[in-house]
Design a protein around this motif. Structure first.
Motif, mmCIF file in Angstrom:
data_model
loop_
_atom_site.group_PDB
_atom_site.id
_atom_site.type_symbol
_atom_site.label_atom_id
_atom_site.label_comp_id
_atom_site.label_asym_id
_atom_site.label_seq_id
_atom_site.Cartn_x
_atom_site.Cartn_y
_atom_site.Cartn_z
ATOM 1 N N MET A 220 1.971 19.800 -7.601
ATOM 2 C CA MET A 220 0.555 19.340 -7.176
ATOM 3 C C MET A 220 -0.197 20.312 -6.307
ATOM 4 O O MET A 220 0.616 20.440 -5.566
ATOM 5 N N SER A 221 -1.516 19.992 -5.932
ATOM 6 C CA SER A 221 -2.223 20.585 -4.566
ATOM 7 C C SER A 221 -1.621 19.919 -3.217
ATOM 8 O O SER A 221 -1.140 20.604 -1.984
ATOM 9 N N GLU A 222 -1.302 18.909 -3.302
ATOM 10 C CA GLU A 222 -0.763 17.594 -2.420
ATOM 11 C C GLU A 222 0.297 16.955 -2.993
ATOM 12 O O GLU A 222 0.196 16.680 -4.206
ATOM 13 N N ASP A 223 1.516 16.513 -1.884
ATOM 14 C CA ASP A 223 1.928 15.549 -2.549
ATOM 15 C C ASP A 223 2.445 14.127 -1.624
ATOM 16 O O ASP A 223 2.514 14.301 -0.353
ATOM 17 N N PHE A 224 2.101 13.141 -1.745
ATOM 18 C CA PHE A 224 1.746 11.728 -0.942
ATOM 19 C C PHE A 224 2.937 10.694 -1.675
ATOM 20 O O PHE A 224 2.978 9.883 -1.087
ATOM 21 N N SER A 225 4.115 11.302 -1.842
ATOM 22 C CA SER A 225 4.984 10.206 -2.232
ATOM 23 C C SER A 225 6.057 10.246 -1.639
ATOM 24 O O SER A 225 6.930 8.936 -1.345
ATOM 25 N N GLU A 226 6.198 10.854 0.229
ATOM 26 C CA GLU A 226 6.876 10.398 0.791
ATOM 27 C C GLU A 226 5.746 9.806 2.089
ATOM 28 O O GLU A 226 5.955 9.129 3.022
ATOM 29 N N TYR A 227 4.659 10.086 1.930
ATOM 30 C CA TYR A 227 3.760 9.060 3.057
ATOM 31 C C TYR A 227 3.592 7.797 2.804
ATOM 32 O O TYR A 227 3.078 7.540 1.633
ATOM 33 N N LEU A 228 3.767 7.325 4.205
ATOM 34 C CA LEU A 228 3.509 6.262 4.723
ATOM 35 C C LEU A 228 2.213 5.256 5.066
ATOM 36 O O LEU A 228 2.465 5.928 6.425
ATOM 37 N N GLY A 229 1.386 5.250 4.513
ATOM 38 C CA GLY A 229 0.302 4.859 5.194
ATOM 39 C C GLY A 229 0.628 3.270 5.884
ATOM 40 O O GLY A 229 1.944 3.017 6.332
ATOM 41 N N GLU A 230 0.022 3.116 6.901
ATOM 42 C CA GLU A 230 -0.259 1.645 8.034
ATOM 43 C C GLU A 230 -0.220 0.393 7.656
ATOM 44 O O GLU A 230 0.748 -0.275 7.977
ATOM 45 N N LYS A 231 -1.320 -0.151 6.832
ATOM 46 C CA LYS A 231 -0.509 -1.326 5.416
ATOM 47 C C LYS A 231 0.187 -1.459 4.852
ATOM 48 O O LYS A 231 0.441 -0.756 4.192
ATOM 49 N N PRO A 232 1.132 -2.345 5.264
ATOM 50 C CA PRO A 232 1.726 -3.496 4.742
ATOM 51 C C PRO A 232 1.487 -2.843 2.961
ATOM 52 O O PRO A 232 0.049 -3.253 1.906
ATOM 53 N N LEU A 233 2.629 -2.385 2.310
ATOM 54 C CA LEU A 233 1.954 -3.033 0.294
ATOM 55 C C LEU A 233 1.646 -4.726 0.292
ATOM 56 O O LEU A 233 1.881 -5.408 0.462
ATOM 57 N N VAL A 234 1.105 -3.670 -0.547
ATOM 58 C CA VAL A 234 0.431 -5.769 -1.639
ATOM 59 C C VAL A 234 1.585 -6.334 -2.765
ATOM 60 O O VAL A 234 1.407 -4.826 -3.344
ATOM 61 N N THR A 235 1.825 -6.802 -2.445
ATOM 62 C CA THR A 235 2.769 -7.701 -3.528
ATOM 63 C C THR A 235 2.199 -8.431 -4.539
ATOM 64 O O THR A 235 0.900 -8.442 -4.568
ATOM 65 N N ILE A 236 3.331 -8.627 -5.811
ATOM 66 C CA ILE A 236 2.224 -9.235 -6.809
ATOM 67 C C ILE A 236 2.028 -10.689 -6.465
ATOM 68 O O ILE A 236 0.513 -11.344 -6.623
ATOM 69 N N GLY A 237 2.901 -11.374 -5.841
ATOM 70 C CA GLY A 237 2.352 -13.047 -4.406
ATOM 71 C C GLY A 237 1.396 -12.791 -4.518
ATOM 72 O O GLY A 237 0.322 -14.125 -4.391
#
Length: 372
Positions: A220-237
């Motif tokens: 791919m042109s860019e690879d974000f698979s290891e990129y950690l954004g600052e906001k917490p992941l949103v859960t199903i709950g």
């Protein structure tokens, strides 16, 4: 400044074009899909939308251009992905795969400022994707692609998709994929280990990235698979929070009703703990008969989410599959989007939709490029 004509092919419930409706410069010029039920559903929500029901195999590129008013500025679309999907047989001669070429030929004829296509990551392995990129490059377009995970952009769903963009050279300097916004430091439940994992330590495990996606991301042109954004992941709950009880009066107003399950399936699932799955047989996929975890991510919503054996679609605590409204929330539909009935046809519309967070990613990329 003139309005920009936006067209979405293979529109379904038109989730790709949805964020463009808030942009003053955008004019929805045409939605096109072969599905009558999709058209009826969308027009029930937006009665004046220019929705044309036609089979893409039986309409020419010029007819599409004329139906859009003679000009297309932004072309969006997700050609059928079933023939490319890791969960399918991946037969190279699957006739549905031809639609990627059709999409390329419409783009080459209309010459829009920007072309955006979404599909499963494994489309990158196909001759059809090679045709798409070469066809557009031959007429002067620049092309770029990325594999994006919707959970890294604010969805509770770990849905991996290839996003392809082609653009005319006059907008080249402004086109880039927005970086992921979510990842954070809050531990997330891992279905593979049954433990909580810190995204900082192992983002791939937290997201459940498949081996094929890891391999293809290198192309791919860019690879974000290891990129950690600052906001917490949103859960199903987080996403299902505040939902009324299924089949209650308030639930009925939201089209939030339980699917019918056999006694056998209910017994099979009633003893399965949150985040676990039934292991009484070997005749199903790794995530079949799986129960979600409130502090975990949802797996990719597919058209089979009403079925316990179709994937990890069982509610975290209730003994049932996700309802249509719950699955729609996971996909990012607003609660006021009306579905015509509670049927498997509605489930198919929800499962085939583009996650709203990925749609917003594409919209932000296009808007930034065309406003500079």
């Amino acid at each position: 400044m003139r309005k920009l004509k936006i067209v979405e092919l293979y529109a379904g419930t038109a989730r790709s074009v949805e964020p463009f409706r808030s942009w003053r410069r955008a004019e929805l010029a045409l939605l096109l899909d072969v599905n009558d039920f999709a058209k009826e559903t969308y027009l029930a929500n937006f009665p004046n939308a220019p929705f044309l029901r036609r089979n893409l195999t039986a309409i020419s590129a010029n007819e599409i251009l004329q139906a859009a008013g003679g000009r297309i500025d932004v072309l969006l679309g997700c050609p059928p992905c079933q023939g490319f999907s890791e969960s399918g047989l991946r037969v190279a001669t699957d006739p549905r795969n031809w639609h990627v070429r059709k999409f390329a030929n419409v783009a080459a004829h209309a010459r829009p400022m920007m072309v955006v296509m979404e599909n499963v990551p494994t489309v990158a392995d196909s001759q059809q994707f090679l045709y798409l990129t070469q066809r557009l490059q031959q007429i002067g377009y620049e092309c770029a692609s990325v594999i994006a995970n919707s959970a890294q952009y604010g969805s509770c769903q770990t849905r991996q998709r290839l996003l392809f963009v082609a653009y005319r050279k006059e907008v080249r300097s402004a086109v880039r994929f927005p970086r992921p916004t979510h990842g954070g430091t809050v531990p997330i439940f891992s279905y593979s280990t049954g433990q909580f994992v810190d995204p900082r330590a192992n983002l791939r495990e937290a997201l459940g990235i498949t081996p094929a996606t890891q391999r293809l991301s290198q192309l791919m042109s860019e690879d974000f698979s290891e990129y950690l954004g600052e906001k917490p992941l949103v859960t199903i709950g987080d996403t299902l929070q505040g939902m009324p009880r299924a089949d209650s009066r308030a639930g009925g107003q939201l089209q939030h009703s339980a699917w019918m399950h056999s006694t056998r399936v209910l017994r099979r699932m009633e003893g399965v703990r949150e985040g676990c799955r039934w292991k009484g047989g070997e005749d199903h996929f790794a995530h079949s008969y799986g129960r979600l975890h409130r502090r975990g991510l949802a797996r990719t919503i597919t058209t089979f989410f009403p079925y316990a054996g179709g994937g990890r679609f069982w509610h975290p605590t209730a003994n049932r599959s996700l309802t249509a409204r719950e699955a729609a929330r996971v996909q990012g539909f607003p609660d006021d989007f009306k579905f015509l009935d509670k049927s498997k046809k509605t489930a198919a519309l929800i499962g085939n939709a583009l996650d709203a967070c990925l749609a917003d990613l594409c919209y932000r990329m296009v808007r930034r490029a065309l406003e500079i």
